[in-house]
Structure formats: structure tokens, C-alpha cells
Design a protein around this motif. Structure first.
Motif, PDB file in Angstrom:
ATOM      1  N   ALA A 123      -1.711  -3.263   6.393  1.00  0.00           N
ATOM      2  CA  ALA A 123      -3.151  -2.678   6.358  1.00  0.00           C
ATOM      3  C   ALA A 123      -3.598  -1.989   4.799  1.00  0.00           C
ATOM      4  CB  ALA A 123      -3.390  -1.633   7.316  1.00  0.00           C
ATOM      5  N   ARG A 124      -4.669  -2.254   4.602  1.00  0.00           N
ATOM      6  CA  ARG A 124      -5.077  -1.562   3.184  1.00  0.00           C
ATOM      7  C   ARG A 124      -5.363  -0.119   3.170  1.00  0.00           C
ATOM      8  NH1 ARG A 124      -7.601  -6.844   3.128  1.00  0.00           N
ATOM      9  NH2 ARG A 124      -6.950  -7.882   1.032  1.00  0.00           N
ATOM     10  N   LEU A 125      -4.880   0.263   2.040  1.00  0.00           N
ATOM     11  CA  LEU A 125      -5.055   1.930   1.935  1.00  0.00           C
ATOM     12  C   LEU A 125      -6.191   2.083   1.188  1.00  0.00           C
ATOM     13  CD1 LEU A 125      -1.217   2.769   1.954  1.00  0.00           C
ATOM     14  CD2 LEU A 125      -2.612   2.669   3.759  1.00  0.00           C
ATOM     15  N   GLU A 126      -6.556   3.406   0.692  1.00  0.00           N
ATOM     16  CA  GLU A 126      -7.492   3.639  -0.404  1.00  0.00           C
ATOM     17  C   GLU A 126      -6.829   4.381  -1.648  1.00  0.00           C
ATOM     18  OE1 GLU A 126     -10.786   6.006   1.100  1.00  0.00           O
ATOM     19  OE2 GLU A 126     -10.942   4.615   3.000  1.00  0.00           O
ATOM     20  N   HIS A 127      -6.863   3.441  -2.484  1.00  0.00           N
ATOM     21  CA  HIS A 127      -6.348   3.882  -3.736  1.00  0.00           C
ATOM     22  C   HIS A 127      -6.900   3.086  -5.041  1.00  0.00           C
ATOM     23  CE1 HIS A 127      -3.410   5.783  -6.406  1.00  0.00           C
ATOM     24  NE2 HIS A 127      -2.807   4.425  -6.764  1.00  0.00           N
ATOM     25  N   ARG A 128      -6.752   3.425  -6.387  1.00  0.00           N
ATOM     26  CA  ARG A 128      -7.675   2.746  -7.232  1.00  0.00           C
ATOM     27  C   ARG A 128      -7.524   1.345  -7.550  1.00  0.00           C
ATOM     28  NH1 ARG A 128      -5.183   5.985 -12.292  1.00  0.00           N
ATOM     29  NH2 ARG A 128      -3.556   6.075 -10.783  1.00  0.00           N
ATOM     30  N   ILE A 129      -6.311   0.827  -7.048  1.00  0.00           N
ATOM     31  CA  ILE A 129      -6.219  -0.688  -6.883  1.00  0.00           C
ATOM     32  C   ILE A 129      -5.730  -0.976  -5.559  1.00  0.00           C
ATOM     33  CG2 ILE A 129      -5.708  -0.853  -9.486  1.00  0.00           C
ATOM     34  CD1 ILE A 129      -2.614  -1.306  -8.702  1.00  0.00           C
ATOM     35  N   GLU A 130      -6.029  -2.488  -5.284  1.00  0.00           N
ATOM     36  CA  GLU A 130      -5.334  -2.982  -4.113  1.00  0.00           C
ATOM     37  C   GLU A 130      -4.045  -2.193  -3.570  1.00  0.00           C
ATOM     38  OE1 GLU A 130      -6.324  -6.837  -1.426  1.00  0.00           O
ATOM     39  OE2 GLU A 130      -5.158  -7.108  -3.184  1.00  0.00           O
ATOM     40  N   CYS A 131      -3.888  -1.687  -2.485  1.00  0.00           N
ATOM     41  CA  CYS A 131      -2.497  -1.111  -2.193  1.00  0.00           C
ATOM     42  C   CYS A 131      -2.368  -1.277  -0.635  1.00  0.00           C
ATOM     43  CB  CYS A 131      -2.648   0.413  -2.420  1.00  0.00           C
ATOM     44  SG  CYS A 131      -1.175   1.337  -2.202  1.00  0.00           S
ATOM     45  N   PHE A 132      -1.174  -1.547  -0.201  1.00  0.00           N
ATOM     46  CA  PHE A 132      -1.040  -1.778   1.135  1.00  0.00           C
ATOM     47  C   PHE A 132       0.215  -0.640   1.754  1.00  0.00           C
ATOM     48  CE2 PHE A 132      -2.383  -5.645  -0.515  1.00  0.00           C
ATOM     49  CZ  PHE A 132      -3.287  -6.180   0.686  1.00  0.00           C
ATOM     50  N   GLY A 133       0.065  -0.496   3.092  1.00  0.00           N
ATOM     51  CA  GLY A 133       1.132   0.389   3.738  1.00  0.00           C
ATOM     52  C   GLY A 133       1.752  -0.626   4.816  1.00  0.00           C
ATOM     53  N   PHE A 134       3.014  -0.485   5.090  1.00  0.00           N
ATOM     54  CA  PHE A 134       3.688  -1.386   5.938  1.00  0.00           C
ATOM     55  C   PHE A 134       4.263  -0.654   7.164  1.00  0.00           C
ATOM     56  CE2 PHE A 134       3.979  -2.872   1.553  1.00  0.00           C
ATOM     57  CZ  PHE A 134       3.818  -4.159   1.675  1.00  0.00           C
ATOM     58  N   ARG A 135       4.116  -1.334   8.302  1.00  0.00           N
ATOM     59  CA  ARG A 135       4.509  -0.782   9.636  1.00  0.00           C
ATOM     60  C   ARG A 135       5.846  -1.880  10.287  1.00  0.00           C
ATOM     61  NH1 ARG A 135       2.478   2.008  14.185  1.00  0.00           N
ATOM     62  NH2 ARG A 135       3.032   1.170  16.326  1.00  0.00           N
ATOM     63  N   ILE A 136       6.745  -1.023  10.201  1.00  0.00           N
ATOM     64  CA  ILE A 136       8.149  -2.006  10.621  1.00  0.00           C
ATOM     65  C   ILE A 136       8.374  -1.644  12.092  1.00  0.00           C
ATOM     66  CG2 ILE A 136      10.639  -2.545   9.943  1.00  0.00           C
ATOM     67  CD1 ILE A 136       8.497  -0.612   7.308  1.00  0.00           C
ATOM     68  N   VAL A 137       8.484  -2.664  12.761  1.00  0.00           N
ATOM     69  CA  VAL A 137       8.522  -2.410  14.250  1.00  0.00           C
ATOM     70  C   VAL A 137       9.900  -3.058  14.634  1.00  0.00           C
ATOM     71  CG1 VAL A 137       7.484  -2.571  16.582  1.00  0.00           C
ATOM     72  CG2 VAL A 137       6.056  -2.210  14.694  1.00  0.00           C
ATOM     73  N   GLU A 138      10.823  -2.323  15.148  1.00  0.00           N
ATOM     74  CA  GLU A 138      12.074  -3.099  15.799  1.00  0.00           C
ATOM     75  C   GLU A 138      11.534  -3.323  17.272  1.00  0.00           C
ATOM     76  OE1 GLU A 138      16.698  -1.547  16.290  1.00  0.00           O
ATOM     77  OE2 GLU A 138      15.183  -0.240  16.582  1.00  0.00           O
ATOM     78  N   LYS A 139      11.961  -4.355  17.563  1.00  0.00           N
ATOM     79  CA  LYS A 139      11.428  -4.998  18.830  1.00  0.00           C
ATOM     80  C   LYS A 139      12.529  -4.428  19.999  1.00  0.00           C
ATOM     81  CE  LYS A 139       9.314  -9.102  17.744  1.00  0.00           C
ATOM     82  NZ  LYS A 139       9.520 -10.828  18.014  1.00  0.00           N
TER      83      LYS A 139
END
Length: 309
Positions: A137-153
Motif C-alpha cells: 500500500a502507498r504511504l505518505e512521503h515526499r516521493i512515491e513510497c510503499f509498505g509491505f505486508r508479508i503473510v505466512e499462510k
């Protein structure tokens, strides 16, 4: 599964903290490492760590600021020198492919493995196989920035061997099939169904690693119910205006995000070089007032991701 912090500083390296890079140790789960960000000097940090560059499978770049990116060309090249011959997946924002291809081309670098670069265009699921999925998902930073959600099944529950013994079923190949949930027919005509001999499924773990960000809804969305949330905490609360003006977070912002999202553990990183030595405790104490299970990462520190229950 554990997190290993290769660099935990913000903006520029200091004597105590290199710039950002985090390794997710998945040796037990899939025999590999996943890396998140690659600031300048990351490959040198790896040399002083248990992380094996040749066994790195995926590399995720949150955004294209230098303290998260400038170590990438050298690391990609060194992976060849260290015998890395398996494919490497590289994920990140638009512009990442151009940066990598230009750096490798201008320097005349040659990779001995297949490098696949995926530029993230949309939020949501970007990777999934039989054991893991990764959402962004996009975060709020000065340039385009993403966070990552890693899900183990979720994993199958333990095989109820005592129950099989009571039925006179000796240990052997049948146990393996039942463990996989298969149905098997015995020589005496009985049919056993794997689902009847398995305990409750073992819940998978959720790790969330964010790039640079203000307090924002994207971070909360990714962090929901996480076992571990890794969140930047560049400044203490008394620098709230400074943090906001540079699109960064304070320790209070990080703690609020963890608390409101129901995350179990909060690990703060991307620490400003103004917090040297014991001064970093100010950030930790502020966060713990809101989210008691909070930690401050430091270079070459690891955190084992616990299973629920």
C-alpha cells in the motif's frame, strides 16, 4: 522466521547506524532471505552478519531515496561474485528499473543470474505462492513510497499419531499422506481421511515493513493484526513539526499506528543521527507509553517473529 537489521539510521550513516536495510530470515520456511531496502553500504553490513547474499530470493525497495537505494548496484553485482546463480526478484516503485539498468550498463556489470524487476503500479497483492503472500500500500512521503505486508499462510495442524496408534496403524508412508490431508485406503478396506487426524491449523505469521512515512491510513491498513510492525521513528515527539514537514514519523506516530492497528510488537527504525547513545531511549519511552510491546532496532540486531499462542 526472524528479522535481522542491517541498517537502522535515517538519511545518512552515522558511526552507530548505517542507512536502511532489513533482512527477513526465511531459511526454515523456504531456505532463503528476503531483503527490504538497500541503502549505501548494505553489502558491507551483510559481510558482518549471518545473512547470505547468494541465498537472497527477493528484494523489496520501499522508495527511491538514496538512503534506501544507493547500495543496490553493488549488491546486485556482488551477488554474482558470491556464487548467486538463482533468480532474484526485485520489487519497487516506478523508476527502479531505469535506475538499475542504467547503473549496470554504465559500469559494464554482468550478472550471472536472472534478475526480474517488477515496478509496483497498483496497491494490493503483488506476490503469492503456496506458503506466502505479499501485499503493498502507498504511504505518505515526499516521493512515491510503499509498505509491505508479508503473510505466512496457515500450516496444517499436527498429525494425531496417538489416534492412529489406537487404530493399529503403524508409522510409515501413510502418515505422510495423512499429514498432507489426503485420504488413504488400508489393506483391510478401511478408508482414512487426513482431515480426521490433524489438529487445528497453525496460524501463519504477519510481518509488516514500512518505508518512510507520516502517520497515515496506508500504514494502518497494512499493520492490521500484524505480529510485528516495523515502522520508522525518525524523531521524538518534540520534533513533531519537523517530522511532518519532511514527511516522517515520530515515535508517537509509530506507536499510535501499532496500537490502533492491533499489532503485537512494534519495532522502530530509521532513527535520526541526532539520537546517539542513551538519547535513543527517549524515543522508546515515548512509544511504550502508548504501545508497551515496543522496541528500538539497532544495527546487527535480530528479532524472532513469534507464532500466535
Amino acid at each position: 522466521m526472524d528479522l535481522y537489521f542491517l541498517g537502522t539510521g535515517a538519511g545518512m550513516p552515522s558511526k552507530q547506524r548505517n542507512v536502511t536495510s532489513i533482512a527477513l530470515n526465511l531459511l526454515d520456511e523456504r531456505g532463503t532471505y528476503w531483503l527490504f531496502d538497500c541503502g549505501e553500504g548494505t553489502q558491507q553490513q551483510i559481510l558482518n552478519s549471518p545473512v547470505k547474499l547468494g541465498r537472497t530470493e527477493m528484494l523489496f525497495i520501499t522508495h527511491l531515496h538514496g538512503d534506501h537505494l544507493y547500495g543496490l548496484p553493488g549488491l546486485l553485482t556482488s551477488r554474482s561474485y558470491l556464487g548467486g546463480d538463482t533468480p532474484l526478484m526485485l520489487y519497487g516503485p516506478r523508476g527502479l528499473k531505469s535506475f538499475v539498468e542504467t547503473a549496470l550498463s554504465v559500469s559494464g556489470a554482468h550478472l550471472t543470474y536472472t534478475l526480474q524487476i517488477v515496478e509496483i503500479e497498483e496497491e494490493g497483492l503483488i506476490f503469492e505462492d503456496e506458503s506466502f503472500q505479499v501485499e503493498t500500500a502507498r504511504l505518505e512521503h515526499r516521493i512515491e513510497c510503499f509498505g509491505f505486508r508479508i503473510v505466512e499462510k496457515d500450516q496444517p495442524g499436527k498429525l494425531m499419531q496417538e489416534k492412529l496408534t489406537e487404530l493399529g496403524i503403524p508409522a510409515g508412508p501413510l502418515y505422510g499422506k495423512l499429514k498432507q490431508g489426503q485420504s488413504v485406503q488400508l489393506e483391510d478396506g478401511r478408508t482414512l481421511h487426513g482431515i480426521d487426524f490433524l489438529g487445528a491449523p497453525i496460524p501463519g505469521r504477519i510481518v509488516v515493513i514500512l518505508g518512510d512515512t507520516r502517520y497515515c491510513s496506508g500504514a494502518q491498513h497494512l499493520a492490521r493484526g500484524a505480529d510485528v510492525l516495523v515502522h520508522e521513528a525518525t524523531f521524538a515527539m518534540d520534533k513533531q513539526e519537523l517530522a511532518y514537514s519532511f514527511d516522517h514519523a515520530t515515535s508517537i506516530d509509530a506507536a499510535r499506528t501499532a496500537q490502533e492497528a492491533g499489532a503485537n510488537a512494534l519495532i522502530m527504525t530509521h532513527i535520526s543521527s541526532r539520537y546517539q547513545g542513551d538519547a535513543v531511549m527517549e524515543l522508546l519511552l515515548e512509544a511504550q507509553k502508548i504501545h508497551s510491546n515496543s522496541y528500538i532496532a539497532k544495527d546487527f540486531w535480530s528479532f524472532e517473529v513469534p507464532r500466535k499462542g
